[in-house]
Every structure is written in structure tokens, then in C-alpha cells.
Design a protein around this motif. Structure first.
Motif, mmCIF file in Angstrom:
data_model
loop_
_atom_site.group_PDB
_atom_site.id
_atom_site.type_symbol
_atom_site.label_atom_id
_atom_site.label_comp_id
_atom_site.label_asym_id
_atom_site.label_seq_id
_atom_site.Cartn_x
_atom_site.Cartn_y
_atom_site.Cartn_z
ATOM 1 N N TRP A 19 0.846 -1.194 0.000
ATOM 2 C CA TRP A 19 0.000 0.000 0.000
ATOM 3 C C TRP A 19 0.878 1.240 0.000
ATOM 4 N N LEU A 20 0.307 2.337 -0.479
ATOM 5 C CA LEU A 20 1.031 3.609 -0.467
ATOM 6 C C LEU A 20 0.075 4.696 -0.008
ATOM 7 N N SER A 21 0.580 5.561 0.853
ATOM 8 C CA SER A 21 -0.249 6.581 1.505
ATOM 9 C C SER A 21 0.230 7.972 1.142
ATOM 10 N N TYR A 22 -0.689 8.760 0.583
ATOM 11 C CA TYR A 22 -0.438 10.187 0.371
ATOM 12 C C TYR A 22 -0.940 10.906 1.631
ATOM 13 N N ARG A 23 -0.079 10.945 2.652
ATOM 14 C CA ARG A 23 -0.491 11.516 3.944
ATOM 15 C C ARG A 23 -0.400 13.030 3.919
ATOM 16 N N GLN A 24 -1.498 13.678 4.350
ATOM 17 C CA GLN A 24 -1.554 15.139 4.457
ATOM 18 C C GLN A 24 -1.769 15.506 5.927
ATOM 19 N N HIS A 25 -0.773 15.202 6.763
ATOM 20 C CA HIS A 25 -0.813 15.410 8.209
ATOM 21 C C HIS A 25 -1.961 14.621 8.833
ATOM 22 N N PHE A 26 -3.138 15.230 8.999
ATOM 23 C CA PHE A 26 -4.222 14.566 9.704
ATOM 24 C C PHE A 26 -5.185 13.817 8.786
ATOM 25 N N PHE A 27 -4.947 13.846 7.474
ATOM 26 C CA PHE A 27 -5.825 13.149 6.539
ATOM 27 C C PHE A 27 -4.978 12.430 5.488
ATOM 28 N N SER A 28 -5.485 11.293 5.011
ATOM 29 C CA SER A 28 -4.685 10.470 4.106
ATOM 30 C C SER A 28 -5.508 9.954 2.939
ATOM 31 N N SER A 29 -4.853 9.832 1.792
ATOM 32 C CA SER A 29 -5.403 9.163 0.618
ATOM 33 C C SER A 29 -4.505 7.955 0.379
ATOM 34 N N ILE A 30 -5.050 6.756 0.577
ATOM 35 C CA ILE A 30 -4.247 5.527 0.559
ATOM 36 C C ILE A 30 -4.747 4.597 -0.534
ATOM 37 N N LEU A 31 -3.832 4.053 -1.312
ATOM 38 C CA LEU A 31 -4.140 3.037 -2.316
ATOM 39 C C LEU A 31 -3.597 1.700 -1.823
ATOM 40 N N LEU A 32 -4.474 0.688 -1.746
ATOM 41 C CA LEU A 32 -4.084 -0.639 -1.290
ATOM 42 C C LEU A 32 -4.293 -1.647 -2.407
ATOM 43 N N SER A 33 -3.500 -2.708 -2.396
ATOM 44 C CA SER A 33 -3.629 -3.763 -3.401
ATOM 45 C C SER A 33 -3.663 -5.124 -2.725
ATOM 46 N N GLU A 34 -4.548 -6.018 -3.217
ATOM 47 C CA GLU A 34 -4.617 -7.367 -2.660
ATOM 48 C C GLU A 34 -3.330 -8.126 -2.950
ATOM 49 N N LYS A 35 -2.805 -7.964 -4.159
ATOM 50 C CA LYS A 35 -1.501 -8.522 -4.515
ATOM 51 C C LYS A 35 -0.505 -7.379 -4.552
ATOM 52 N N PRO A 36 0.746 -7.601 -4.133
ATOM 53 C CA PRO A 36 1.733 -6.515 -4.150
ATOM 54 C C PRO A 36 1.877 -5.898 -5.544
ATOM 55 N N LEU A 37 1.898 -4.568 -5.577
ATOM 56 C CA LEU A 37 2.146 -3.857 -6.830
ATOM 57 C C LEU A 37 3.627 -3.973 -7.171
ATOM 58 N N GLU A 38 3.942 -4.247 -8.418
ATOM 59 C CA GLU A 38 5.326 -4.475 -8.816
ATOM 60 C C GLU A 38 5.894 -3.285 -9.574
ATOM 61 N N LYS A 39 7.200 -3.089 -9.406
ATOM 62 C CA LYS A 39 7.949 -2.046 -10.116
ATOM 63 C C LYS A 39 7.276 -0.674 -9.982
ATOM 64 N N VAL A 40 7.136 -0.253 -8.744
ATOM 65 C CA VAL A 40 6.438 1.002 -8.450
ATOM 66 C C VAL A 40 7.450 2.140 -8.355
ATOM 67 N N LYS A 41 7.162 3.220 -9.061
ATOM 68 C CA LYS A 41 7.970 4.445 -8.952
ATOM 69 C C LYS A 41 7.192 5.443 -8.111
ATOM 70 N N LEU A 42 7.821 5.916 -7.036
ATOM 71 C CA LEU A 42 7.176 6.844 -6.099
ATOM 72 C C LEU A 42 7.911 8.181 -6.128
ATOM 73 N N ILE A 43 7.159 9.266 -6.243
ATOM 74 C CA ILE A 43 7.750 10.604 -6.339
ATOM 75 C C ILE A 43 7.019 11.555 -5.395
ATOM 76 N N SER A 44 7.784 12.374 -4.681
ATOM 77 C CA SER A 44 7.216 13.419 -3.820
ATOM 78 C C SER A 44 7.902 14.742 -4.132
ATOM 79 N N ASN A 45 7.108 15.768 -4.441
ATOM 80 C CA ASN A 45 7.637 17.105 -4.726
ATOM 81 C C ASN A 45 7.081 18.107 -3.733
ATOM 82 N N ASN A 46 7.987 18.852 -3.098
ATOM 83 C CA ASN A 46 7.577 19.869 -2.138
ATOM 84 C C ASN A 46 7.048 21.095 -2.872
ATOM 85 N N LEU A 47 5.843 21.564 -2.493
ATOM 86 C CA LEU A 47 5.229 22.719 -3.147
ATOM 87 C C LEU A 47 5.254 23.961 -2.271
#
Length: 633
Positions: A272-300
Motif C-alpha cells: 500500500w502507499l499513503s499520500y499523507r496530508q498530516h491529519f488526513f490520508s489518501s491511501i491506495l491498497l492492493s490485494e496482490k503486491p504492486l510491482e515495479k512502483v515508482k514513487l515521487i514526492s515534490n515539495n510545493l
């Protein structure tokens, strides 16, 4: 005389005309029945306009509802086929208009866009931000959800540009939203969302039917999910510190991308991967592990005074696998509070996305402070619960404070004797060290004994430092003048911005700084009185004097934008510690008794441990080498 008469006649004429006009208006005014009819007509018009507005914003959920919409002509169909190939069928359906479908349960209101088939708006119904505006995790195109794929007729298509046909059905109490990107009535790519009553978790399945001869299986099918996190707290900089992309991979291992700057990572398997915004989160979960995932975070957030809408831009990219030429990926979305009590219910280890602290610090929070605070806040108001928890922590740590003070008292008593040793062997530093260590050993004192209690308290100090900014229960809970214990309190607004401080004055950090100053004045003064000055060593007394003023000043600036609950804790904690130290000094510790005990210990033969023997041997060898060198000269 004639002119005067004429003027009088003119005036009389005007008065008569005005009177006639007023009489006619009075005669023609609407009766009460007519007024009521007019009001009713206005109300009906308003209701008609509102109904039309609602119909425009709420998309019908079946193709029959679009039966009145004209179909594309032959020229338009040809253009669509040239552009989209097999998927031109979907674009020719009546639903091929950019509208939205709205569904909701007790905690979420969701909107789905027919263009792209994705969630275009997510509102949390039970929460508001610092400005009393409802919490939106998705709104105004801050999200991009897209599948990029190739077709057998050599096209590259993006689902975000294509039109899905929506439908809403029921599965028991659950609401099913189906968004289909059609090649024909029996061939399609479907996004299937399942919303349960009173639940923040949304079931989400991506599947295709009959597209094995349409989708090019030799090319990767890539899913991109991008989200710009909205600011929800008073201080965007403070919120941004606790806004991070967090993910679980390699079994139960949880990692995070960079806290403030830009960062990216490639992972082979992600649960799973969580886009956490301090007190609130948008989380994507998968029953099977997601493969070859590229994760990027940019400070705005580069400038707190300018960048006040978004915190971070999150991006995740990963391929979707094919089974028999078809897509079938079972996922879920969580849109809700970053509350450990709620996240634990899903039994997916999602609560680990909350930054409780690493290692022993996180263990202390999860095993001690979170359960303790939950118990206390269930009985007392939140501010009182913080004070009671602080008192309990200080009572538990009071033996450590006592040992630290006793050690300082011993060092203070031995200071004159150490000064004598230094004066006696002022030209022989090794001899000074040998005799000083021997004195410490006989007296049962150690300069490190005063530092060890402070080291013991560090895990507790850091654990609480992580606890208060992440305690969801403190959010928008007031105490005294603080409106929100999870954010800074304000007693004055400044007409200008001070770097590192802000544009407001918080009272709790001021009180905490004063308490820290008094505490350091007491402890540092004791340490300076007990620590002997050693030649060749840094002037510790001078450094300690600087620390007395530097530490409270740092507290004042650093915590002005931090959670007022944390400043309240430090204020109360230091007050209690000052009280405990005064009691120890005036009623428990007797320096004369300590002095007598030291003298007794000095008379007893002291057996050296292995470390002390080794140190003595090394010093003896150094002393012999020094003598040999002196003879050679």
C-alpha cells in the motif's frame, strides 16, 4: 399680477395631475390574492432553476436517460474512429459528455467524472479545516488518475481522455458505481467502485472484458496516480513537516520519502502507499503486491507567505499485469482521517503510516502514551488530560531526576579536592587524570553519572515530541485560550512576518520558554558549581552560561508554529521538574551526609574493575614514556 396668477394655476395643475396618477396607481395595485399568486410563481421558478441545476451537475446513470441526446453524424463517427479506433464506440454514446456522478454515505461524498472514469471529488463530511471549510481531499482537478496503454491497431491511448459510461447499482447496503470504457456493449474496460455504509474504505477493481484482441499485450499498461495535497492546517509549514508519502513494501517494512524536499524511489513490491496530508490520508491498497512502483514526492511550499494552497505533489506509477490478455487488478482506496483507531480496524498495518517515531520511540508511543492518553481523554477534557499525563510522566521519571541531582551534589563536594590535585600536579596532566580518577573511584562519584539520567529521559522526550503533532484526537480541541491543541495558539497577530517565528505570538511557547529558563538556571548553576575546570579542555562553564539563554530562545522560536498541546506539555513538565528539584534540594538531599559518606568511602579499599585497571595501566605507560623522553632530552 398676471404672471403670479399663472404661476398659481400651474402649481394647482401639477398637484391635480399628481393626485390623479396616485389614484390610478392605487386603483391598479394587485390584490392580496394576486400578490400570493406572484410569490408562488417566483417560488416555482426558483425551484425549477434549482432542479435544472441539480440535473446538470448530477449525471444520469444509464444510457436510456440520454435517449433525447442526438447521436454523432457519419462524419463525426469517422473522425472518432480515425482518432480512437475501437474506443470510438464509447465516445459516440450519449454519456460522452464531461459530467459527474455523485454518491455518498455517512462519512464521504464522492463524485466520479465520466471523462476518465476516476474519482474527481472526495469530501469528508464530518471534518472541516482551520477556516471551517469542509475537508476536500480531491477537488478542482488536484488529481490525475490515468491508465496508459497501447492497442493492436498501433495507437497509444490514455483513459483520462476517454469517456466512460456510468451506472449505479446496489449490492445489499453497498453502493456500486461502475464506469465502463466501451468498445461494444459486451467489450469494455471497467472501473468498479464499492462504497459501504459509514466507511472510509472504497473497494476498487480495474478489469477488462473482451479486450484481449484490442489491448496490445506486448506493451506495458501503466497506471499513474497523481495528487496535490491541499493545505488544511493554520500553519502550512508545520503541516508540511507531517505530510509525507509513506508506503509498505517487502512484507511489513514501512518507508517514507523525503520530509521537506523532493524525493523519489523505485520499489519492486508495494502493498500500500499513503499520500499523507498530516491529519488526513489518501491511501491506495492492493490485494496482490504492486510491482515495479515508482514513487515521487515534490515539495510545493517554498515560501509560507505565498505557497498557501498545496503542500506536496505525490506521484505513483506502476504497470498493470494481464491475465489471458485481460486486466484484472483488485485495489482499494482509503480517504479519511489519519487516526490510528480507525486505521487499525482494517488490519492492513495502515497505522504505521503515522510517524510515531522509529525504534524504541515508536514503541513507547504505541505501547504507553497513546493508550494512556486515550484513557485520560475519555474521562477528562483534552487539556486536563495532557496535564495529568505530564504529571504522571514526571512522577515516573523523578527517581532519575533524584539520581542526577545526587551525582551533581557529590561532584560539588569533591570540587575543592580536585582543585588541590590540579594545583599539586599542574605540570603533569596525566598525573592529574590518574589521581582524579582515583578520587572519583574511592568516593563513589562519576562526572558521567549526571549525564546518564539525561540520556535515560531522551527516549521519553523524543517520543512525546512525536506524539503530540500526530495525535488526531487533539485536532480542533480547545483549552483555555488555545482554540486548537493540534495547532499553535494565538494571543496577538503581528502586522509583519518574522523569519523562523511567524506573524503571530503564541503564549504557550512563551510560558514554556520561561519555565525552561528557570529550570536550566537551577540545573546549570548546580553543574557549574560541581564541574572542575580542567586545563586544555573547553570552558564548559562559559558554554553552559550560553545554553541557559540559547535553549529557551530556541524553544520560543521553534515552537511558535508547533502544536499548542506540545508547548503545554513542556510548560507543565518543566514546572513540575522545578518543583521536584526544590523538594529534593531542600527536604531530601543533605550535603553534609553525602560528604560524610564520601569520606567513609575514601577510607575503604576500592577494588578496581577491568575498565578502570586498563585505564590506569594506559596512564601509567604514558607517564613512563613521558619520563623516558624527558631523560633523552
Amino acid at each position: 399680477m398676471e404672471e403670479k396668477k399663472l404661476d398659481i394655476n400651474s402649481i394647482i395643475g401639477f398637484v391635480l395631475i399628481f393626485g390623479i396618477l396616485m389614484y390610478m396607481l392605487w386603483q391598479n395595485q394587485p390584490t392580496p390574492e394576486e400578490l400570493e399568486a406572484q410569490e408562488k410563481a417566483k417560488q416555482e421558478q426558483v425551484e425549477t432553476e434549482q432542479k435544472a441545476e441539480n440535473q446538470e451537475s448530477s449525471l444520469a446513470t444509464s444510457s436510456e436517460d440520454f435517449s433525447t441526446i442526438s447521436e454523432p453524424d457519419s462524419t463525426q463517427l469517422t473522425d472518432l474512429r480515425n482518432k480512437l479506433g475501437a474506443f470510438s464506440y464509447s465516445a459516440s454514446l450519449p454519456s460522452a459528455t464531461t459530467k459527474e456522478t455523485t454518491v455518498e454515505n455517512e462519512v464521504l461524498r464522492l463524485k466520479f467524472s465520466s471523462k476518465g472514469g476516476y474519482l474527481s471529488e472526495v469530501m469528508l463530511k464530518n471534518y472541516v479545516n482551520y477556516d471551517s471549510v469542509p475537508i476536500y481531499l480531491i477537488k478542482d482537478k488536484n488529481v490525475n488518475f490515468n491508465i496508459n496503454f497501447g492497442t493492436t491497431d498501433s495507437r497509444i491511448l490514455n483513459t483520462r481522455d476517454l469517456h466512460f459510461q456510468p451506472s449505479i447499482t446496489k449490492n445489499g447496503e453497498n453502493t456500486i458505481v461502475s464506469m465502463k470504457l466501451k468498445v461494444s456493449e459486451s467489450k469494455f474496460l471497467e472501473y468498479r467502485y464499492e462504497l459501504k455504509p459509514n466507511d472510509y474504505m472504497i473497494g476498487f477493481t480495474i478489469r477488462s472484458q473482451g479486450l484481449n484482441d484490442v489491448i496490445n499485450s506486448s506493451q506495458e499498461i501503466n497506471l499513474d496516480w497523481t495528487l496535490k495535497g491541499y493545505r488544511h492546517d493554520k500553519s502550512v509549514q508545520y503541516e508540511n513537516r507531517y505530510t509525507r508519502l509513506t508506503y509498505q513494501h517487502e512484507g511489513n517494512k514501512v518507508s517514507k520519502l523525503g520530509q521537506m524536499g523532493d524525493d523519489e524511489e523505485d520499489e519492486e513490491e508495494v502493498n500500500w502507499l499513503s499520500y499523507r496530508q498530516h491529519f488526513f490520508s489518501s491511501i491506495l491498497l492492493s490485494e496482490k503486491p504492486l510491482e515495479k512502483v515508482k514513487l515521487i514526492s515534490n515539495n510545493l511550499v517554498e515560501d509560507e507567505e505565498i505557497d498557501t494552497v498545496y503542500t506536496k505533489l505525490y506521484t505513483s506509477k506502476f504497470p498493470l499485469g494481464l491475465e489471458g490478455g485481460e486486466v484484472n487488478q483488485a485495489l482499494s482506496f482509503y480517504y479519511g482521517p489519519t487516526d490510528s483507531k480507525i486505521l487499525k480496524k482494517y488490519k492492513k498495518n495502515l497505522e504505521e503510516s503515522i510517524p510515531f517515531g522509529w525504534g524504541i520511540f515508536g514503541w513507547i508511543n504505541k505501547s504507553v502514551f497513546i493508550p494512556l492518553f486515550a484513557f485520560l481523554s475519555g474521562i477528562f477534557p483534552y487539556g486536563i488530560a495532557i496535564i495529568i499525563m505530564t504529571i504522571l510522566v514526571r512522577i515516573v521519571m523523578s527517581p532519575v531526576t533524584y539520581k542526577s541531582y545526587v551525582s551533581q551534589a557529590k561532584m560539588k563536594i569533591l570540587k575543592p579536592e580536585i582543585a588541590e590535585i590540579q594545583a599539586k600536579h599542574k605540570d603533569n596532566k596525566i598525573k592529574i587524570q590518574q589521581e582524579t580518577m582515583a578520587l572519583y573511584s574511592k568516593a563513589g562519584a562519576s562526572p558521567m553519572a549526571g549525564c546518564l539520567p539525561a540520556l535515560v529521559q531522551l527516549p521519553v522526550f523524543y517520543a512525546l515530541f512525536m506524539f503530540f503533532p500526530t495525535a488526531f484526537d487533539l485536532r480542533q480541541k480547545s483549552f483555555l485560550w488555545a482554540e486548537d491543541l493540534s495547532s499553535y495558539d494565538t494571543i496577538a497577530e503581528l502586522p509583519f512576518h518574522i523569519p523562523f517565528y511567524g506573524d503571530h505570538v503564541s503564549l504557550f511557547p512563551i510560558l514554556a520558554s520561561i519555565a525552561i529558563f528557570i529550570y536550566m538556571k537551577m540545573t546549570t548553576g548546580q553543574q557549574m558549581a560541581s564541574q572542575p575546570t580542567q586545563e586544555g579542555m573547553p570552558d564548559m562553564q562559559k558554554m553552559m552560561k550560553y545554553m541557559i539563554y540559547f535553549s529557551p530562545l530556541m524553544m520560543l522560536f521553534f515552537f511558535n508554529n508547533y502544536a499548542s498541546g506540545l508547548s503545554l506539555y513542556y510548560f507543565v513538565s518543566n514546572l513540575i521538574t522545578i518543583g521536584i528539584m526544590l523538594v529534593i534540594k531542600n527536604y531530601i538531599i543533605d550535603e553534609d551526609k553525602i560528604h560524610d559518606k564520601i569520606q567513609e568511602n575514601k577510607k575503604k579499599p576500592k577494588k578496581q574493575n577491568r575498565f578502570q585497571k586498563k585505564m590506569a595501566e594506559m596512564m601509567e605507560q604514558a607517564e613512563q614514556q613521558k619520563k623516558v623522553k624527558g631523560r633523552k632530552k
